[in-house]
Design an enzyme around this catalytic site. Structure first.
Site, PDB file in Angstrom:
ATOM      1  N   GLU A 144       2.148 -11.605 -23.290  1.00  0.00           N
ATOM      2  CA  GLU A 144       3.542 -11.548 -22.834  1.00  0.00           C
ATOM      3  C   GLU A 144       4.500 -11.827 -23.984  1.00  0.00           C
ATOM      4  O   GLU A 144       5.558 -11.215 -24.095  1.00  0.00           O
ATOM      5  CB  GLU A 144       3.787 -12.569 -21.702  1.00  0.00           C
ATOM      6  CG  GLU A 144       3.263 -12.128 -20.356  1.00  0.00           C
ATOM      7  CD  GLU A 144       3.996 -10.925 -19.773  1.00  0.00           C
ATOM      8  OE1 GLU A 144       3.855  -9.809 -20.323  1.00  0.00           O
ATOM      9  OE2 GLU A 144       4.694 -11.067 -18.771  1.00  0.00           O
ATOM     10  N   THR A 156      13.410  -7.257 -20.453  1.00  0.00           N
ATOM     11  CA  THR A 156      13.316  -8.698 -20.175  1.00  0.00           C
ATOM     12  C   THR A 156      14.058  -9.499 -21.252  1.00  0.00           C
ATOM     13  O   THR A 156      14.777 -10.459 -20.949  1.00  0.00           O
ATOM     14  CB  THR A 156      11.833  -9.119 -20.114  1.00  0.00           C
ATOM     15  OG1 THR A 156      11.219  -8.384 -19.065  1.00  0.00           O
ATOM     16  CG2 THR A 156      11.679 -10.596 -19.845  1.00  0.00           C
TER      17      THR A 156
HETATM   18  N1  HSE Z   1      10.631 -14.908 -15.211  1.00  0.00           N
HETATM   19  C1  HSE Z   1      10.865 -13.890 -16.186  1.00  0.00           C
HETATM   20  C2  HSE Z   1      12.338 -13.651 -16.296  1.00  0.00           C
HETATM   21  C3  HSE Z   1      10.218 -12.590 -15.778  1.00  0.00           C
HETATM   22  O1  HSE Z   1      13.004 -13.670 -15.266  1.00  0.00           O
HETATM   23  O2  HSE Z   1      12.858 -13.410 -17.384  1.00  0.00           O
HETATM   24  C4  HSE Z   1       9.247 -12.124 -16.795  1.00  0.00           C
HETATM   25  O3  HSE Z   1       8.094 -12.946 -16.768  1.00  0.00           O
END
Ligand code: HSE
Length: 315
Positions: free
Chosen positions: A133, A186
């Site tokens: 990730e 993201t």
């Molecule tokens: N929780 C993360 C975000 C999503 O909202 O940026 C990607 O893992």
């Protein structure tokens, strides 16, 4: 395990954050997801033979692709004197907020671990997935990868040390997700968030995480719905999603328990009590996008309890 051994697997897409649980809540859905074929090779390292369905946007360099980063980490960890080749079939869009990079990475480590007779357990696979990730979206966030790997509904109770909890899901909890054809990365969706949040928002947010946990454990659908409120990300990220509040209102009018942004967007999810309401909600979400002339796909499924699975090999 020997050279030439082959496996075909599927890893599911995921909805991260689930409104109130920024970076700590997530659940898997039945579709979309990624398929991956892996074959053990004598040569060390991971070779990408083909990536299908991504319009050429994903990195072909094994050091940058989330699937191969995770697999290579695994091979290094077990000190493997062999490598593998992979064929990746993307059955979902990148930059959609549905955990696309996570599903590829989970498919990769699940496949290699199955070929290695499940040498490691799922908790032990998590560090490889976090690295993947980090490579894909510059943030080692566990919500998508953990939900795809474990299946069901997960809470990342702690990042250091990593503590993933699986939460039981009531039988008739369904989800409708819409993916509008708008790209939100993201990385960008994280950069627009404020670095600090007011104390009042923090306490409401954590109260709602508690609420959703109790709702899931008791099978109290109304409580799940009341808890789907986000004070941290939605107020900022909704600006990146055309028609977001119109979609949210349409979902509520269709009878959904609650709706918010899936992961970092632009996908929008709604949790629903029952299949019929979930389908009606999916149609209502899509009608909003159609009115705005924005193409979209809708996926309706139960929360996926299984996580990744082995598929039959095809010739
Ligand atoms: N929780 C993360 C975000 C999503 O909202 O940026 C990607 O893992």
């Amino acid at each position: 395990m020997k050279v030439g051994d082959k496996i075909r697997v599927f890893a599911p897409a995921t909805v991260a954050n689930v409104a109130c649980g920024f970076d700590v809540l997530g659940f898997a859905i039945d579709k979309p997801g990624d398929e991956l074929i892996m074959e053990i090779s004598a040569q060390k390292g991971v070779e990408i033979i083909e990536i299908e369905g991504d319009d050429g946007v994903l990195p072909r360099d094994p050091k940058k692709n989330s699937a191969t980063v995770a697999i290579q980490d695994y091979l290094d960890f077990i000190d493997a004197d062999f490598g593998c080749k992979i064929w990746l079939k993307k059955l979902m869009p990148s930059g959609s907020g549905l955990g696309s990079s996570a599903a590829s990475a989970v498919a990769g480590v699940f496949a290699i671990n199955m070929l290695c007779a499940e040498k490691l357990n799922k908790q032990e696979l998590m560090p490889f997935l976090l690295n993947a990730e980090k490579a894909a979206c510059d943030a080692a966030i566990a919500d998508n990868v953990a939900a795809s790997l474990f299946g069901g509904f997960i809470l990342v109770r702690s990042y250091e040390p990593l503590d993933i909890l699986q939460i039981p899901v009531p039988e008739d909890l369904w989800c409708a997700v819409i993916h509008p054809h708008v790209v939100v990365l993201t990385k960008d969706a994280r950069e627009i968030l404020p670095k600090e949040i007011p104390l009042a928002h923090s306490l409401r947010q954590s109260a709602n995480v508690g609420g959703i946990m109790v709702g899931l454990l008791r099978g109290d659908y109304e409580l799940i719905g009341r808890s789907l409120v986000d004070y941290i990300a939605e107020p900022y990220r909704s600006k990146l999603i055309p028609g977001f509040y119109e979609m949210k209102n349409a979902a509520m009018e269709a009878g959904a328990l609650g709706a918010s942004i899936s992961g970092s967007g632009p996908s929008v999810f709604a949790l629903c009590h029952g299949k019929e309401i979930a389908h009606k909600t999916g149609e209502a979400l899509q009608a909003v996008m159609q009115k705005m002339n924005i193409k979209s796909e809708v996926y309706v499924s139960k929360v996926n309890a299984q996580g990744p699975k082995v598929l039959p090999l095809i010739d």
